[in-house]
Enzyme design. Structure first.
Site, PDB file in Angstrom:
ATOM      1  N   ASP A  81       0.916  -1.246   0.095  1.00 60.94           N
ATOM      2  CA  ASP A  81      -0.024   0.172   0.106  1.00 60.94           C
ATOM      3  C   ASP A  81       0.988   1.334  -0.042  1.00 60.94           C
ATOM      4  O   ASP A  81       1.856   1.201   0.930  1.00 60.94           O
ATOM      5  CB  ASP A  81      -0.981   0.174   1.190  1.00 60.94           C
ATOM      6  N   HIS A 179      -7.835  10.213   3.528  1.00 62.45           N
ATOM      7  CA  HIS A 179      -7.324   9.251   4.574  1.00 62.45           C
ATOM      8  C   HIS A 179      -7.588   9.566   5.869  1.00 62.45           C
ATOM      9  O   HIS A 179      -7.709  10.872   6.580  1.00 62.45           O
ATOM     10  CB  HIS A 179      -5.857   8.926   4.546  1.00 62.45           C
TER      11      HIS A 179
HETATM   12  P1  13P Z   1      -9.127   4.804   5.467  1.00 64.55           P
HETATM   13  O1  13P Z   1      -8.320   5.980   6.169  1.00 64.55           O
HETATM   14  O2  13P Z   1     -10.257   5.526   5.254  1.00 64.55           O
HETATM   15  O3  13P Z   1      -9.325   3.669   5.986  1.00 64.55           O
HETATM   16  O4  13P Z   1      -8.211   4.726   3.933  1.00 64.55           O
HETATM   17  C1  13P Z   1      -6.907   3.528   3.884  1.00 64.55           C
HETATM   18  C2  13P Z   1      -6.367   3.484   2.801  1.00 64.55           C
HETATM   19  O5  13P Z   1      -6.796   4.402   1.860  1.00 64.55           O
HETATM   20  C3  13P Z   1      -5.170   2.896   2.752  1.00 64.55           C
HETATM   21  O6  13P Z   1      -4.668   2.977   1.498  1.00 64.55           O
HETATM   22  O1  G3H Z   2      -3.391   5.164   3.444  1.00 63.97           O
HETATM   23  C1  G3H Z   2      -2.486   4.544   4.630  1.00 63.97           C
HETATM   24  C2  G3H Z   2      -2.813   3.412   5.463  1.00 63.97           C
HETATM   25  O2  G3H Z   2      -4.025   3.731   6.043  1.00 63.97           O
HETATM   26  C3  G3H Z   2      -1.897   2.796   5.986  1.00 63.97           C
HETATM   27  O3  G3H Z   2      -1.508   3.708   7.245  1.00 63.97           O
HETATM   28  O4  G3H Z   2       0.797   4.137   6.852  1.00 63.97           O
HETATM   29  O5  G3H Z   2      -0.167   4.379   9.185  1.00 63.97           O
HETATM   30  O6  G3H Z   2       0.163   1.902   8.101  1.00 63.97           O
HETATM   31  P1  G3H Z   2      -0.048   3.692   7.771  1.00 63.97           P
HETATM   32 ZN    ZN Z   3      -4.720   5.069   0.749  1.00 66.81          ZN
END
Ligand code: 13P
Ligand code: G3H
Ligand code: ZN
Length: 316
Positions: A81, A179
Site C-alpha cells: 500500500d 485518509h
Molecule cells: P482509510 O483511512 O479511510 O481507512 O483509508 C485507507 C487507505 O486508503 C489505505 O490505503
Molecule cells: O493510507 C494509509 C493506510 O491507512 C496505512 O496507514 O501508513 O499508518 O500504516 P499506515
Molecule cells: Zn490509501
C-alpha cells in the site's frame, strides 16, 4: 491461495468491489481471514511501509504464509500500500507480493508517469501487477500530508493518458475521499460525476478508491464513552460502495475503520475489566470483533458470497 489483484478485478468489475484491508499484526491477520471466510469473500491484504517496519517486514510475510496454510480456502492478493519506488522494488524482488502500489501522486504529471512506468516494467517482468495513483487525496498518507483544500481530484483526460503511457494495471483516483478518521470536514463529498467521467474514458479498467473508511458514528460514540476523544470524526457512507463499483471501482481501501474496532474493543475491555492483565482474553475479543467487521464490510461491498465463483474462474 495468493492471486493477483488483476485476477480478482476481472471477476469483480462492474458488479462489486473487493475489500482491501491493511494489517499490522497477528490478531488483525486472524480476524481478517476469519471474517473473509465467514462471509465467503475474496480479499486483498494491504501492507503499508509503516506496517513493514512496525516489527520486521518478514514477520508479516510469515504470518500471511501461515494464515494461507491455516485457512486453505481463502483467496487473496498481497499488496504493498502506498509504496515509494525503492519499496516497490523490494516487494517485487521478494517473491511474496502479488501486487504493488507505486504512489508518486505528489510528483508532477510527467515525473509520476516516469516513476510509475519504471515500476510497471520491473513488476510485469515478474508477473506482479501495479496500482498507481493520479490526483491527491486529503488527509495523511505515509510520507505526505495534504490539506483537504489542496487535495486534487483526478482529471479524467489525464487519467486516460496516464494509464496508456504507464501501462499500470489499476488506478487510484481522488474523488473526494481522504485518509484517516476526519473526512469531509469542509464541504467535500464523494464525486461520482468525476468517477463516471473517468470510467467513460477508461471503460473496463479497474479503479481504486482510497480513504474509504466509513467511521461509524456508533463506534466513535462507544470509543468516546470509554474514555476516547475523537470529536468530529466522519467517513464515507458505506451504502455508496455499490454505486462506486458500478462505475468501475474494483478495490476499496479500508484501514481506519479497523483501527476504530481495535480502539473500541480495548478501551471498553479495560474499562470493564480493570483487574485484567492477561493479553489473550482481550486478543480473542478483538479477533472475533474484527472478523465481524470484515464480514459486514464485504456485505456492503458486494464481495460477500463471491468466493466460490472466483475459485471456479481461477480453475478455468
Ligand atoms: P482509510 O483511512 O479511510 O481507512 O483509508 C485507507 C487507505 O486508503 C489505505 O490505503
Ligand atoms: O493510507 C494509509 C493506510 O491507512 C496505512 O496507514 O501508513 O499508518 O500504516 P499506515
Ligand atoms: Zn490509501
Amino acid at each position: 491461495m495468493i492471486v493477483t489483484t488483476k485476477q480478482l478485478f476481472e471477476h469483480a468489475y462492474g458488479k462489486y468491489a473487493v475489500g482491501a484491508y491493511n494489517i499490522n499484526n497477528l490478531e488483525q491477520t486472524m480476524g481478517l481471514f476469519r471474517g473473509n471466510l465467514d462471509s465467503q469473500a475474496p480479499f486483498i491484504i494491504q501492507i503499508s511501509k509503516g506496517a513493514r517496519s512496525y516489527t520486521h517486514k518478514l514477520m508479516l510475510e510469515g504470518l500471511i504464509r501461515s494464515a494461507d496454510q491455516v485457512f486453505p480456502d481463502a483467496i487473496f492478493a498481497v499488496h504493498l500500500d502506498h509504496g515509494d519506488e525503492e519499496t516497490c522494488y523490494d516487494c517485487i524482488n521478494s517473491g511474496f507480493y502479488s501486487s504493488v502500489m507505486i504512489d508518486a501522486s505528489h510528483e508532477d504529471f510527467e515525473t509520476n508517469i516516469a516513476i510509475t512506468r519504471r515500476v510497471v516494467e520491473a513488476a510485469h517482468a515478474k508477473g506482479i501487477v501495479v496500482e498507481a495513483e493520479l490526483g491527491q487525496l486529503g488527509g495523511v498518507e505515509e510520507h505526505v500530508k495534504v490539506d483537504e483544500a489542496n487535495a486534487k481530484l483526478t482529471d479524467p483526460d489525464m487519467a486516460k493518458e496516464f494509464v496508456e503511457r504507464t501501462g499500470c494495471d489499476s488506478l487510484a483516483c481522488a474523488i473526494g475521499t481522504s485518509h484517516g478518521a476526519f473526512k469531509f470536514t469542509g464541504s467535500q463529498t464523494l464525486r461520482f460525476d468525476v468517477l463516471a467521467e473517468i470510467q467513460k474514458r477508461l471503460p473496463g479498467f479497474p479503479l481504486v478508491m482510497h480513504g474509504s473508511s466509513s467511521v461509524p458514528q456508533e463506534e466513535v460514540e462507544r470509543i468516546n464513552a470509554a474514555g476516547g476523544n475523537l470529536k468530529g470524526a466522519r467517513g464515507v457512507d458505506e451504502t455508496q460502495f455499490r454505486r462506486a463499483a458500478e462505475l468501475g471501482v474494483t478495490k476499496v481501501n479500508i484501514d481506519t475503520d479497523g483501527r476504530l474496532v481495535w480502539t473500541r474493543v480495548h478501551r471498553e475491555y479495560f474499562r470493564d475489566h480493570p483487574e485484567n492483565f492477561d493479553l489473550r482474553p482481550i486478543g480473542k475479543v478483538f479477533m472475533a470483533e474484527y472478523a465481524k467487521f470484515i464480514a459486514h464490510k464485504n456485505e456492503m461491498l458486494g464481495s460477500a458470497g463471491q468466493l466460490e465463483a472466483v475459485r471456479r474462474l481461477l480453475k478455468g
